[in-house]
Write a protein that holds these residues in place. Structure first.
Motif, PDB file in Angstrom:
ATOM      1  N   GLU A 120       0.829  -1.202   0.000  1.00 11.40           N
ATOM      2  CA  GLU A 120       0.000   0.000   0.000  1.00 11.40           C
ATOM      3  C   GLU A 120       0.870   1.261   0.000  1.00 11.40           C
ATOM      4  O   GLU A 120       0.509   2.261  -0.628  1.00 11.40           O
ATOM      5  CB  GLU A 120      -0.918  -0.021   1.225  1.00 11.40           C
ATOM      6  CG  GLU A 120      -1.922  -1.171   1.192  1.00 11.40           C
ATOM      7  CD  GLU A 120      -2.666  -1.337   2.501  1.00 11.40           C
ATOM      8  OE1 GLU A 120      -3.831  -0.928   2.565  1.00 11.40           O
ATOM      9  OE2 GLU A 120      -2.067  -1.874   3.448  1.00 11.40           O
ATOM     10  N   GLU A 121       1.991   1.199   0.694  1.00  6.99           N
ATOM     11  CA  GLU A 121       2.903   2.335   0.682  1.00  6.99           C
ATOM     12  C   GLU A 121       3.471   2.559  -0.716  1.00  6.99           C
ATOM     13  O   GLU A 121       3.634   3.712  -1.155  1.00  6.99           O
ATOM     14  CB  GLU A 121       4.037   2.089   1.676  1.00  6.99           C
ATOM     15  CG  GLU A 121       3.585   2.066   3.129  1.00  6.99           C
ATOM     16  CD  GLU A 121       4.716   1.692   4.075  1.00  6.99           C
ATOM     17  OE1 GLU A 121       5.840   1.480   3.574  1.00  6.99           O
ATOM     18  OE2 GLU A 121       4.470   1.611   5.291  1.00  6.99           O
ATOM     19  N   ARG A 161       0.877   4.363  -2.773  1.00  4.88           N
ATOM     20  CA  ARG A 161       0.813   5.795  -2.454  1.00  4.88           C
ATOM     21  C   ARG A 161       2.036   6.539  -3.003  1.00  4.88           C
ATOM     22  O   ARG A 161       1.922   7.693  -3.414  1.00  4.88           O
ATOM     23  CB  ARG A 161       0.699   5.976  -0.935  1.00  4.88           C
ATOM     24  CG  ARG A 161      -0.663   5.581  -0.383  1.00  4.88           C
ATOM     25  CD  ARG A 161      -0.821   6.050   1.055  1.00  4.88           C
ATOM     26  NE  ARG A 161       0.061   5.307   1.952  1.00  4.88           N
ATOM     27  CZ  ARG A 161      -0.294   4.218   2.613  1.00  4.88           C
ATOM     28  NH1 ARG A 161      -1.519   3.728   2.462  1.00  4.88           N
ATOM     29  NH2 ARG A 161       0.568   3.617   3.424  1.00  4.88           N
ATOM     30  N   ASP A 162       3.196   5.862  -3.024  1.00  3.46           N
ATOM     31  CA  ASP A 162       4.384   6.483  -3.606  1.00  3.46           C
ATOM     32  C   ASP A 162       4.228   6.709  -5.106  1.00  3.46           C
ATOM     33  O   ASP A 162       4.858   7.608  -5.685  1.00  3.46           O
ATOM     34  CB  ASP A 162       5.619   5.615  -3.353  1.00  3.46           C
ATOM     35  CG  ASP A 162       6.023   5.630  -1.890  1.00  3.46           C
ATOM     36  OD1 ASP A 162       5.617   6.572  -1.172  1.00  3.46           O
ATOM     37  OD2 ASP A 162       6.716   4.694  -1.462  1.00  3.46           O
ATOM     38  N   TYR A 184       1.611   7.800  -6.445  1.00  7.39           N
ATOM     39  CA  TYR A 184       0.584   8.850  -6.571  1.00  7.39           C
ATOM     40  C   TYR A 184      -0.842   8.293  -6.665  1.00  7.39           C
ATOM     41  O   TYR A 184      -1.720   8.920  -7.280  1.00  7.39           O
ATOM     42  CB  TYR A 184       0.869   9.758  -7.773  1.00  7.39           C
ATOM     43  CG  TYR A 184       2.225  10.399  -7.709  1.00  7.39           C
ATOM     44  CD1 TYR A 184       2.464  11.494  -6.884  1.00  7.39           C
ATOM     45  CD2 TYR A 184       3.281   9.894  -8.473  1.00  7.39           C
ATOM     46  CE1 TYR A 184       3.712  12.076  -6.813  1.00  7.39           C
ATOM     47  CE2 TYR A 184       4.532  10.474  -8.413  1.00  7.39           C
ATOM     48  CZ  TYR A 184       4.747  11.560  -7.575  1.00  7.39           C
ATOM     49  OH  TYR A 184       5.999  12.128  -7.504  1.00  7.39           O
ATOM     50  N   ALA A 185      -1.065   7.118  -6.078  1.00  8.51           N
ATOM     51  CA  ALA A 185      -2.436   6.604  -6.009  1.00  8.51           C
ATOM     52  C   ALA A 185      -3.136   7.236  -4.816  1.00  8.51           C
ATOM     53  O   ALA A 185      -2.555   7.356  -3.725  1.00  8.51           O
ATOM     54  CB  ALA A 185      -2.426   5.080  -5.874  1.00  8.51           C
ATOM     55  N   GLY A 186      -4.372   7.648  -5.017  1.00 13.80           N
ATOM     56  CA  GLY A 186      -5.146   8.240  -3.934  1.00 13.80           C
ATOM     57  C   GLY A 186      -5.614   7.180  -2.954  1.00 13.80           C
ATOM     58  O   GLY A 186      -5.459   5.973  -3.176  1.00 13.80           O
ATOM     59  N   PRO A 187      -6.197   7.603  -1.823  1.00 13.83           N
ATOM     60  CA  PRO A 187      -6.676   6.634  -0.833  1.00 13.83           C
ATOM     61  C   PRO A 187      -7.703   5.651  -1.398  1.00 13.83           C
ATOM     62  O   PRO A 187      -7.658   4.457  -1.097  1.00 13.83           O
ATOM     63  CB  PRO A 187      -7.289   7.521   0.255  1.00 13.83           C
ATOM     64  CG  PRO A 187      -6.605   8.836   0.101  1.00 13.83           C
ATOM     65  CD  PRO A 187      -6.351   8.992  -1.364  1.00 13.83           C
ATOM     66  N   THR A 219      -5.938   3.250  -3.862  1.00  9.23           N
ATOM     67  CA  THR A 219      -5.128   2.286  -3.113  1.00  9.23           C
ATOM     68  C   THR A 219      -6.004   1.211  -2.498  1.00  9.23           C
ATOM     69  O   THR A 219      -5.658   0.021  -2.526  1.00  9.23           O
ATOM     70  CB  THR A 219      -4.335   3.009  -2.014  1.00  9.23           C
ATOM     71  OG1 THR A 219      -3.521   4.012  -2.609  1.00  9.23           O
ATOM     72  CG2 THR A 219      -3.470   2.044  -1.249  1.00  9.23           C
TER      73      THR A 219
END
Length: 260
Positions: A160-161, A164-165, A167-170, A173
């Motif tokens: 998941e990190e 997010r790295d 540039y995926a939004g919550p 993700t």
């Protein structure tokens, strides 16, 4: 024998567990002379040709399937949310919540059934479909939470990190990484919830109205007069469907592992 002791013990256990299902399958093709389907008389496919030949049986089966389906949806939804909260977040009372989750699984089923029945009675809620559905969701909720929580705890948070790295939004993700990883646990909890709800008798008996008869209640009532052969047909069909779902899941998982 020493090398294969574990395999032999496991095979013997599986045979012992599946033997009653094989008996049910065999006697679904029986043609008893009386009301009781306890002794083999004659091979016949009449029950399979007309599974709804017994009055009110298919109606009770449809009611059980409807309650089990809705209870599965409700328990899976609330159980998944609770499992993520317990596995990923810290909050006051978390230890007490974890302990309370195991109470419905640890206590005798009749205690929970009587407690819910007393609650509905004191609240002057009319017994029937709604009370059965609420009781089944409450009963299945703990099993879903345990299954999903175990899966979430084993997930690698670095995936998941990494999302997010990149540039995926919550929401992205969760939908593309977290949810697919947790899907096996959610599916296991949903299947277990459906099986428990469809098969339940004690909780249903305490929280059903006089005109609400599920399939287990129908079987219990019919046992006093003689269980019809069609009950064996329904039991065999449910067993075959359950085994088929498990096999499809195993085949799909093996194919994913090979391509990974």
């Amino acid at each position: 024998m020493r090398r294969n002791a574990v395999v032999l013990a496991g095979s013997a256990t599986l045979v012992y567990l599946l033997l009653p299902n094989l008996v049910v399958l065999l006697f679904s093709f029986n043609k008893p002379t009386g009301r009781f389907n306890h002794e083999w008389r004659e091979f016949s496919t009449d029950a399979w040709a007309n599974p709804c030949g017994v009055a009110d049986m298919c109606g009770s089966l449809a009611l059980s399937l409807k309650i089990a389906g809705l209870a599965t949806v409700g328990a899976t939804l609330f159980g998944t949310l609770a499992a993520f909260a317990l596995a990923r977040h810290r909050f006051r009372g978390k230890g007490a919540a974890n302990g309370l989750i195991f109470l419905p699984m640890a206590m005798p089923e009749v205690v929970m059934a009587a407690s819910l029945g007393t609650l509905f009675l004191n609240m002057r809620v009319e017994f029937g479909f709604t009370t059965i559905l609420i009781a089944h969701i409450m009963f299945c909720l703990s099993f879903v939470i345990v299954a999903v929580k175990a899966r979430v705890a084993s997930m690698d948070p670095r995936l998941e990190e990494a999302a997010r790295d990149l540039y995926a939004g919550p929401l992205q993700t969760f939908l593309r990484v977290t949810l697919p990883l947790a899907a096996p646990g959610i599916a296991a909890g949903a299947l277990l919830s459906f099986a428990l709800s469809f098969d339940d008798f004690i909780i249903t008996q305490f929280n059903a109205g006089p005109s609400t008869v599920t399939f287990p209640m129908f079987v219990w009532g019919a046992a006093q007069r003689g269980v019809p052969v069609q009950v064996n047909v329904i039991g065999t069909a449910m067993f075959v469907i359950a085994v088929g779902i498990v096999l499809v899941g195993q085949i799909t998982a093996n194919r994913r592992r090979r391509h990974a």
